[in-house]
Design a protein around this motif. Structure first.
Motif, short mmCIF file in Angstrom:
data_model
loop_
_atom_site.label_atom_id
_atom_site.label_comp_id
_atom_site.label_asym_id
_atom_site.label_seq_id
_atom_site.Cartn_x
_atom_site.Cartn_y
_atom_site.Cartn_z
N THR A 174 37.68 33.60 44.03
CA THR A 174 36.26 33.32 43.83
C THR A 174 35.92 33.04 42.37
OG1 THR A 174 35.71 35.67 43.54
CG2 THR A 174 35.64 34.78 45.78
N GLY A 175 36.75 33.57 41.46
CA GLY A 175 36.49 33.40 40.04
C GLY A 175 35.41 34.32 39.50
N ALA A 176 35.08 35.35 40.29
CA ALA A 176 34.03 36.29 39.87
C ALA A 176 34.48 37.72 40.16
CB ALA A 176 32.73 35.99 40.61
N PRO A 177 34.09 38.68 39.31
CA PRO A 177 34.45 40.08 39.56
C PRO A 177 33.75 40.61 40.81
CG PRO A 177 32.88 39.90 37.75
CD PRO A 177 33.28 38.51 38.08
N LEU A 178 34.39 41.58 41.46
CA LEU A 178 33.84 42.15 42.69
C LEU A 178 33.34 43.57 42.45
CD1 LEU A 178 36.66 41.04 45.16
CD2 LEU A 178 34.54 39.85 44.65
N LYS A 179 32.22 43.91 43.04
CA LYS A 179 31.72 45.28 42.96
C LYS A 179 32.56 46.17 43.85
CE LYS A 179 26.94 43.94 41.93
NZ LYS A 179 25.52 44.01 42.38
#
Length: 250
Positions: free
Chosen positions: A111-116
């Motif tokens: 996704t290219g984004a950090p995950l919570k």
């Protein structure tokens, strides 16, 4: 209107200078489930690995087009980011890396984004419940000490977390008992959608009883020589591949 997701055009591929794929042509539309069957050595796994750009396999001719884009020159991780996923026939053991950390890192890379962390754990727990996997599974090292069935369920778990556009399952049902095959098939069915397509490579018909594929293809000597529906798989189950070995593609 039907939308094409994958176009394989006259694909030739070699391993150690030996040609294995000799002109594969295949179109997969969005939302479809395709099954590829064939005798040992026909090139089924070679096709799967070639689509994911395994370094051992060299494309010598032809094109792989995913969602309208030629991906011949893309690296494996770039293809994954475009939505390709490969479930391995023999998953590797990775000591020191837990299932949860592996999946979270993989999802973030795609996704290219950090995950919570909390939302990811919740989603992971829900997916594991669907596959009848215990909660302790998430903290185990990836595939280390896993049974054959656990390894295959883990591949389906990865697919459910990563949510690819096109999932290629390379003999995911191999070595599984009937109950495990049913669980794996149900996991695959839960991932079906109008935008996601699945290619299942298999020797066996049992998993097909639960998947109800749109198309069945017979791959012999590096080419798809016959395409049909489930009746084609039934014919193979009854009569084997002998009548297809000398089949000429026209």
């Amino acid at each position: 209107m039907t939308e094409r997701l994958l176009d394989i055009k006259d694909l030739h591929a070699s391993v150690d200078d030996k040609e294995i794929l000799k002109g594969v042509n295949l179109t997969v539309n969005k939302g479809e489930v395709h099954v590829i069957m064939g005798p040992n050595g026909a090139g089924k796994s070679t096709l799967a690995y070639t689509l994911m750009n395994h370094p051992k396999y060299t494309v010598t001719k032809g094109d792989i087009i995913l969602d309208g884009e030629n991906i011949n020159d893309l690296k494996t991780n770039e293809r994954a980011k475009k939505g390709l996923f490969l479930s391995f026939q023999h998953p590797e053991e990775i000591p020191g890396v837990t299932v949860q950390n592996f999946l979270r890192t993989s999802k973030a890379a795609i996704t290219g984004a950090p995950l919570k962390m909390m939302s990811f754990r919740k989603a992971l727990k829900e997916k594991m419940e669907l596959l009848e996997i215990g909660e302790d599974y998430a903290s185990r090292y990836l595939n280390v000490g896993f049974s054959g069935g656990e390894k295959k369920k883990n591949e389906i778990l990865q697919m459910s977390i990563l949510e690819p556009k096109l999932a290629i399952l390379d003999e995911t049902d191999s070595g599984l008992d009937v109950d495990a095959i049913k669980v794996v098939a149900e996991g695959v069915n839960n991932l079906k959608s109008e935008d996601r397509s699945i290619i299942v490579i298999t020797h066996h018909n049992k998993i097909l009883d639960y998947l109800n594929p749109d198309f069945v293809h017979i791959l012999v000597n590096g080419k798809i020589v016959k395409t049909g529906d489930m009746s084609l798989a039934r014919d193979i189950e009854t009569n084997g591949y002998e009548s297809y070995k000398d089949h000429v593609v026209v």
